[in-house]
Design an enzyme around this catalytic site. Structure first.
Site, PDB file in Angstrom:
ATOM      1  N   GLY A 214       0.843  -1.192   0.000  1.00 55.66           N
ATOM      2  CA  GLY A 214       0.000   0.000   0.000  1.00 55.66           C
ATOM      3  C   GLY A 214       0.876   1.239   0.000  1.00 55.66           C
TER       4      GLY A 214
ATOM      5  N   ASP B 232      13.414 -11.531   2.601  1.00 56.58           N
ATOM      6  CA  ASP B 232      13.173 -10.438   1.663  1.00 56.58           C
ATOM      7  C   ASP B 232      14.254  -9.367   1.804  1.00 56.58           C
ATOM      8  OD1 ASP B 232      11.742  -9.421  -0.452  1.00 56.58           O
ATOM      9  OD2 ASP B 232      10.276  -8.361   0.779  1.00 56.58           O
TER      10      ASP B 232
ATOM     11  N   VAL C 178       2.910   4.516   2.208  1.00 54.23           N
ATOM     12  CA  VAL C 178       3.552   4.892   3.465  1.00 54.23           C
ATOM     13  C   VAL C 178       3.564   6.412   3.537  1.00 54.23           C
ATOM     14  CG1 VAL C 178       5.606   4.718   4.903  1.00 54.23           C
ATOM     15  CG2 VAL C 178       5.012   2.845   3.351  1.00 54.23           C
TER      16      VAL C 178
END
Length: 430
Positions: free
Chosen positions: A110, A228, A112
């Site tokens: 999404g 990641d 920030v």
């Protein structure tokens, strides 16, 4: 968004206590890079809400059905004052209703946004700038990763991990509140058009800091596989101290006699270890491969994967390997923005370390304590390329024009650059 001999502990931290979860498994479909992250739609998400047992017994396979009310109760019970449970209205207020003027970045999770929490927002919370991550329910990542982030960063505390301040869970809304990291991500400094390039010493400092964060995870009582590790997840504070962020894909390491964890492939193209991509077998050495890729990015200023380049140069690991074993060859692929201002010996040692890290045989990859020791030993080196014959010295006054005309060079800040980059040439044999 900071050196420890004992990498398993921190004087200001609690011991790592794993929850009983099958952390970040995804049973719905294969997940990788920017491919689908098995997200429910908002309507499906609302239909599936139902109460679940105690938070400590939550399984990640059940997260899409978890009740926001029950989650808030369980999180509050589990973390107490360590994390703040914010209301959505509070986070709207401190970000000016998630104004685009406060936007820091955007990704699969999404957006920030920067916010400012004053000391009246919550008792005990000091006034500070914060980063608020707003989950896009229709996006590529979701509730599982939001809760994984809360679980891991709610328990893990280390100077080289970004600090999670709190969270928000209201109906279908999912938000996370972190300390604000004023220098942004390493990705931005290496690959975006920044006015000033990262100097060699700063790159080395960032590599050491991020290595210590990774070593803390691997050396915990119950090892954590980050899964990641990449430049966009390495955040920098005002003094360029590196901190790892985004634990949505983190997973508990193998236990007992197990040698690996078998899981769906998740991560980012170019950084994921080949054996993990091919078999789904995940170990801490998978993270070490990713660390080696980031070292190559620090050395070359090139992305792990770059589809804009010729096909033979798109994969950084494959393209760079022939250049990593000698200082003369390495010069051809060093980041030109360093302007020759780097330690020749230090760059070669880092290149050899990176080569070990990206070995196709996971057992040949060094462990994090060895990596940290190697990188820290490079900090004392002061030999610079522009004074060691790796880059020609500046011609004397009066000869500049002749030299430039003959060899096609140009002078900038006392160092000489080739107009035509030698990186496209094949490496010559010693």
């Amino acid at each position: 968004m900071k050196d420890k001999k004992n990498l398993n502990s921190n004087s200001n931290s609690k011991p790592w206590r794993p929850f009983t979860t099958t952390c970040c498994t995804a049973e719905d479909q294969t997940i990788f890079g920017n491919i689908s992250r098995c997200r429910p739609s908002k309507s499906e998400f609302s239909k599936n809400i139902a109460p679940l047992p105690s938070f400590r017994r939550l399984s990640f396979s059940d997260l899409s059905r978890s009740s926001s009310i029950r989650i808030n109760e369980d999180l509050a019970q589990s973390f107490g004052s360590d994390l703040y449970d914010f209301q959505l209205s509070e986070l709207r207020a401190i970000t000016q209703n998630f104004s685009s003027s406060f936007l820091l970045g955007e990704g699969g999770f999404g957006t920030v946004h920067k916010g400012y929490a004053d000391d009246n927002l919550r008792p005990g919370l000091k006034a500070q700038a914060v980063a608020v991550k707003l989950l896009d329910i229709e996006g590529l990542q979701g509730h599982r990763e939001w809760l994984a982030e809360v679980i891991f960063l709610g328990q893990l505390r280390h100077k080289n991990l970004v600090k999670l301040i709190g969270y928000c869970c209201e109906e279908a809304e999912r938000l996370l509140v972190y300390e604000f990291m004023p220098r942004g991500s390493l990705e931005n400094h290496l690959f975006k058009r920044m006015l000033v390039s990262l100097p060699w010493g700063t790159r080395l400092k960032i590599a050491i800091g991020s290595a210590k964060g990774l070593a803390f995870l691997h050396g915990a009582e119950s090892p954590v596989i980050y899964r990641d590790f990449k430049t966009s997840n390495i955040l920098l504070d005002s003094e360029f101290n590196a901190k790892l962020s985004d634990f949505g894909l983190a997973k508990m390491g193998p236990e007992g006699s197990d040698t690996h964890v078998t899981t769906r492939v998740m991560g980012t193209y170019g950084y994921a270890a080949p054996e993990y991509v091919n078999t789904g077998h995940l170990t801490t050495r998978s993270d070490i491969y990713s660390f080696g890729v980031v070292l190559l990015e620090l050395l070359t200023g090139r992305r792990a994967m770059d589809k804009t380049r010729p096909k033979s140069e798109q994969n950084l690991v494959d393209w760079s390997k022939p250049y990593l074993t000698s200082s003369r060859r390495l010069r051809c692929i060093m980041d030109p923005r360093l302007a020759g201002q780097y330690s020749v010996k230090g760059a070669k040692e880092m290149a050899l370390l990176a080569l070990q890290c990206v070995s196709l045989n996971p057992k040949d990859r060094p462990k994090m304590p060895v990596i940290i020791e190697t990188l820290e030993s490079l900090q004392k080196l002061t030999d610079m390329a522009v004074t060691c014959g790796q880059w020609s010295a500046t011609p004397k006054p009066g000869r500049n024009a002749v030299a430039s005309a003959k060899v096609g060079k140009r002078e900038i800040r006392g160092a000489i650059y080739w107009k035509k980059s030698p990186v496209a040439a094949s490496p010559k044999k010693k």
